[in-house]
Structures are given as structure tokens and as C-alpha cells.
Design an enzyme around this catalytic site. Sequence first.
Site, short mmCIF file in Angstrom:
data_model
loop_
_atom_site.label_atom_id
_atom_site.label_comp_id
_atom_site.label_asym_id
_atom_site.label_seq_id
_atom_site.Cartn_x
_atom_site.Cartn_y
_atom_site.Cartn_z
N HIS A 64 46.73 56.02 64.79
CA HIS A 64 48.10 55.67 64.15
C HIS A 64 48.83 54.54 65.17
O HIS A 64 48.75 55.00 66.08
CB HIS A 64 48.93 57.05 63.73
CG HIS A 64 48.48 57.80 62.68
ND1 HIS A 64 48.62 59.04 62.41
CD2 HIS A 64 47.80 57.36 61.25
CE1 HIS A 64 48.26 59.46 61.04
NE2 HIS A 64 47.79 58.44 60.61
N ASP A 66 51.50 54.09 65.87
CA ASP A 66 52.64 54.66 67.06
C ASP A 66 51.97 55.18 68.22
O ASP A 66 52.47 55.48 69.23
CB ASP A 66 53.78 55.20 66.35
CG ASP A 66 53.28 56.54 65.80
OD1 ASP A 66 51.99 56.86 65.22
OD2 ASP A 66 53.93 57.55 66.10
N HIS A 142 45.27 66.85 62.50
CA HIS A 142 46.29 65.97 61.89
C HIS A 142 45.57 64.97 60.99
O HIS A 142 44.61 65.59 60.44
CB HIS A 142 46.69 64.78 63.21
CG HIS A 142 47.86 63.91 63.05
ND1 HIS A 142 49.23 64.68 62.39
CD2 HIS A 142 48.19 62.58 62.85
CE1 HIS A 142 49.85 63.54 62.31
NE2 HIS A 142 49.52 62.18 62.51
N HIS A 269 57.48 63.27 70.69
CA HIS A 269 57.47 62.55 69.09
C HIS A 269 58.18 63.07 68.25
O HIS A 269 58.14 63.47 67.11
CB HIS A 269 55.97 63.13 68.89
CG HIS A 269 55.39 62.24 67.80
ND1 HIS A 269 55.40 62.60 66.38
CD2 HIS A 269 54.56 60.97 67.76
CE1 HIS A 269 54.58 61.78 65.71
NE2 HIS A 269 54.07 60.54 66.53
#
Lengths: 308, 308
Positions: A64, A66, A142, A269
Site C-alpha cells: 500500500h 502509505d 490485511h 497508523h
Amino acid sequence: MRFELTILGCNSAIPAYDRNPTAQVLNIQENLFLIDCGEGTQIQMSKFHIKRGKINQIFISHLHGDHVLGLVGLLNSYALGGRTTPIDLFGPKDLEEFVTTSMRLMQNHSTFPLHFHEVDTEHNQLVFENNLITVHSIPLKHRIPTTGYLFKEKAYPLNIRPEKITEHQIHYSHIKAIKAGADYNDNGRIIPNAELTLPAMPTRSYAYCSDTMYKEDIIPIIKGVDLLYHETTFLHEELELAIRTQHSTARQAAQIAQQAKVGKLITGHYSSRYEDLEVVRVEASQVFSNTVIGKEGEVYSVAFKQKN
Amino acid sequence: MRFELTILGCNSAIPAYDRNPTAQVLNIQENLFLIDCGEGTQIQMSKFHIKRGKINQIFISHLHGDHVLGLVGLLNSYALGGRTTPIDLFGPKDLEEFVTTSMRLMQNHSTFPLHFHEVDTEHNQLVFENNLITVHSIPLKHRIPTTGYLFKEKAYPLNIRPEKITEHQIHYSHIKAIKAGADYNDNGRIIPNAELTLPAMPTRSYAYCSDTMYKEDIIPIIKGVDLLYHETTFLHEELELAIRTQHSTARQAAQIAQQAKVGKLITGHYSSRYEDLEVVRVEASQVFSNTVIGKEGEVYSVAFKQKN
């Protein structure tokens, strides 16, 4: 002998309130390891005086943006700076394609070897070791393949009792073996190692768990670590959203910390809905008291445990 | 009616002294255009209060990381924010592969249409127009295919002389045609447009030229623009290095500005060897006096020219 973690980015996907996406640097005895590399990581490194030239291993949890969009920029800067020392890059399967495609299209010429190491995100395995530490993967859950990382110091040598070395007139050439656990043979008379040494310094450990939904399977893997970073994207009132997006709540992270009997929990996060992070600390602390809020620029050190 | 440029990043490849890689936002009458998108651009947008939701067109000059590595993060953030308005993305050939590969590997699902428009980096061509402006490419000379962009307002309508409208008792339904230049037919008697109107407001223009070595071919294209951004990576004492890396010196940028008779020169894309940028201003000003140093967060407005 340092064992300290610096948070370079603590926000979730969209940067907010001057909080950057995820990146951390772990300093173990002056070996620097970069963990995730969100957009702006190299700028954060300058801001917090991280000596990026000392980083030789980079560990990426998942693809991902980020967590990975600062990586190509950092590698570019290494090349522009004329770096020649190799970089080992660890991460899920697609990491190599992501990096090599970008670098090919930019027509940047690397000045240093870049070694990719694909990490199996389904199993707890050794992914790296050197003379000081081991790093194992932590399978997380995830939306895309994701792995955490467990950093552990290797056993320290036993501590010599100097008065015993003097008493038995032991030549220094034997010391290394004794520190490693050997008995001493004094002309046929065996002096047991336990008489010559004191216990070694305890080893220290750090577990990085992001991004992931609540996953009890990781508890045996991270059992008793000194420092646990576990993502806390939401408060528990957003549990449904956490489940849907496969993230964790602050309460869930604290439950993992408590069950794994870790030394300290660091949160992070954060969803951009939380400007003031005190709510995160309060929720997690109710379950696991030794919780600290992970914040950018903060350094979390692990001291050697007090001997009992 | 605004015509203003905000610099979001002004450094060259390696971020230094809190200076970020290249990105700019041009606001023309509340239409926002993003020009290049180096790493950290979305963070800079927050810092300088740019309403990124109002950006519908993004213009990329070339594929070097310091001009493009913030793009995927920005597009991700748009998607996470639930954007539905399309984005038009302009740039050299490989831009589409760069963006789509990254987005595919990240498994991010876009919520808005993303339209790629390949720009021919060898020719000066119209690449975009709407009711307010045209954008033409400016062929530049750098190590990889690179294009600049010329933003020009379209002609404004002529200004009505209200006293003449009253005098001739002209119905308002004719005003639009008169503003566009038509004469007025007063029952067979022609009243020439020149009697009814005053000249329109002059149009304004901005030329973006980065990265490029000194290239006189661009002078006819950018002739007379109000605002010229031309890269000034080095001082002229580093001319050899500028030639080798296909960048420009401050003096060369000023020579281009002078020959093109532009209104104002903005410098940028500074090498990290220059902490204090006053040396850049001094060098360029000796050739072209109306030079300003491009700095992050600064806004450069173009007023309507005084009528002679």
C-alpha cells in the site's frame, strides 16, 4: 549499546495534521534498519537527523502506498549521492516489480547493488540475520499480502568474573571460549563455566505489526518482546470499519500486547479522523497500561532489563 | 480574477534545507492546475492550504523522480477521499505505465476516471484547452524526454461603453455579440463596434520550463509571457556540470528571460549545494533585473497589465 526506534511517520493513508505516512528506523548497536517507507520518508530522515547512509537493510510490510511510496525517491537519492554499499530490500512478492518498473521508466542509473528478498507473508520465517540480530517475518492479515517483522538481538557472550580469572591464572587466550560457555581445563582439573562467569546481558527485541486486523495467531511469535508496535488505526467505536478495512482498534492492539506480555506497546497508523491522539492512548491504556503514543520524531529506547 | 502561481517545491533531486522536490499550482480564475508532482506534494498542499479537490488537470514535465514521485500518493488520496470528478493527466509517453503499474501493484481501486494524455515532447502543440485557457507544450532538452507547458488565458470579451448603449438604446440581447466584436445594426444604420466598446482586458500567460539545458528554440514560444519559470539548477561557475547533466545556470535562465522579453523570471530547481539562494538571485538579476527567487509557499500573482 543502543536499541532504539525512531518513528518517522505515524499517520494512516492520507497525511494529516503534519503527520506523515508510515516509516520507522530501528537502531541496534549503530546498525540502522528502515521499516516501511511512506512518501516523504527521506525528508523526515533529514528532519530527525537519521544518518541514512548507515541503512543497509530495508523491510517493507506491504505494497500500500502509505508504506512504500517514499522508497524509490530514497533509492534515487542514494544513487545521486554516489552510494556504492549494497542495499537489501525485504518485502512481499510485488515489491521488486514496483521498484524496478519505476526505476526503469525514470531511467535512473543505480550506483549500488540492490538485492531483493521476497518475504513469504503466510509463514513465520527467518528473513535476515547478521552477527548481531535475526529478523523473522510475522504473518499479518490485511487487504493485500502483508508481513510484520520481529527483530531480536542474538545472545550476548557470558560475563566474565575477573576475580576468578585472576584466581585461576587463566591466560587471556581462553577468555573467548569461556565467554561462549566453555569450562576451563586447569591441567586436568575442570573448572565449570558457571564458576567463571555471570549470566550474559539479556537480549532485546522489537516486533513491528502493521497493517493488520486483530490476529491472535501472532501472539506466540511476539511473546515477551520488549517493544511492540501494533497499528491502532481506529478507536473501538469504529470496530465495524476496522473489520471492513482490515485494520485494528486501539483496544485490540492493547489486547494483543497484554496477551503477548510485551514490555511496551507503541501505537500508530492513526486515521485522519483523530487529530488529538490522547483518545487513542486512553483506550489502549485501559487494557494495557504500558502504552505510549507513537509520534513522529520520538525515540523509544529499550534498556537492558534489570536482573532479578 | 486570479492568475497566480504557488511554488510547492523548489529543490532539485535530493531534498535539502527543508526544500522539497518540484511541484507548483497555477490558479487561473479559481481553476487549479498542478504542474509536476515531486515526493511530498500532497503534504505541501496541506501546508500551503491548496484546495486539492479543485485540481482537475495535472501536467507532468518528465519522468525523473523529483518531478513525479508524489503523483501516485496524491491519486491514492483522491481515491480514499471518494473523489468522483475525472482527472486529466498530461505528460510524456511513459507516464501512463508508471502510474498504472504502481496502482495495480498496490491494488488500489480508483473512484474516479483517470484520463492519460500523452504529450509529444518534440513539438510545440496544443495539449489542453477549456473555456478559459489553452495549454501548449514547450519542447525542452534534458536527459530524458521532457516538456514544458505554456498556459495562456483566452481572449476576454471587449468592454462595453455603457453610455453608448444608452445613447443608441441597444437592447441587452445584442450585448453578447457586441462584446464578441460585432457591429450593431440600428434599423439599417451600422454602428461600428469600435464606437460601442473599449479594448478587452489583456490576457495573461505563464511558461513553465523545467528541467532543461539552455535552449534558445523555446524563445519564440514563450515570447512576452507575463511569468516565466525557468530552472536554475546551478550557478554559471558550474556551467560544465550544467551541460553534462543537461540543466541550466541562473545566468542562462536570465538570458532566456531577457531574449523572450518576459515580464518576470522565477528561478528554481536549486542544487543542494546552494543553501542561501541569494547567490542565484544576484547572478540572474545581473542579466535580467525582474528576477525573483522561487520559494516554497510563495505566491506569484499576475495583475492585468496597465493599458498604454
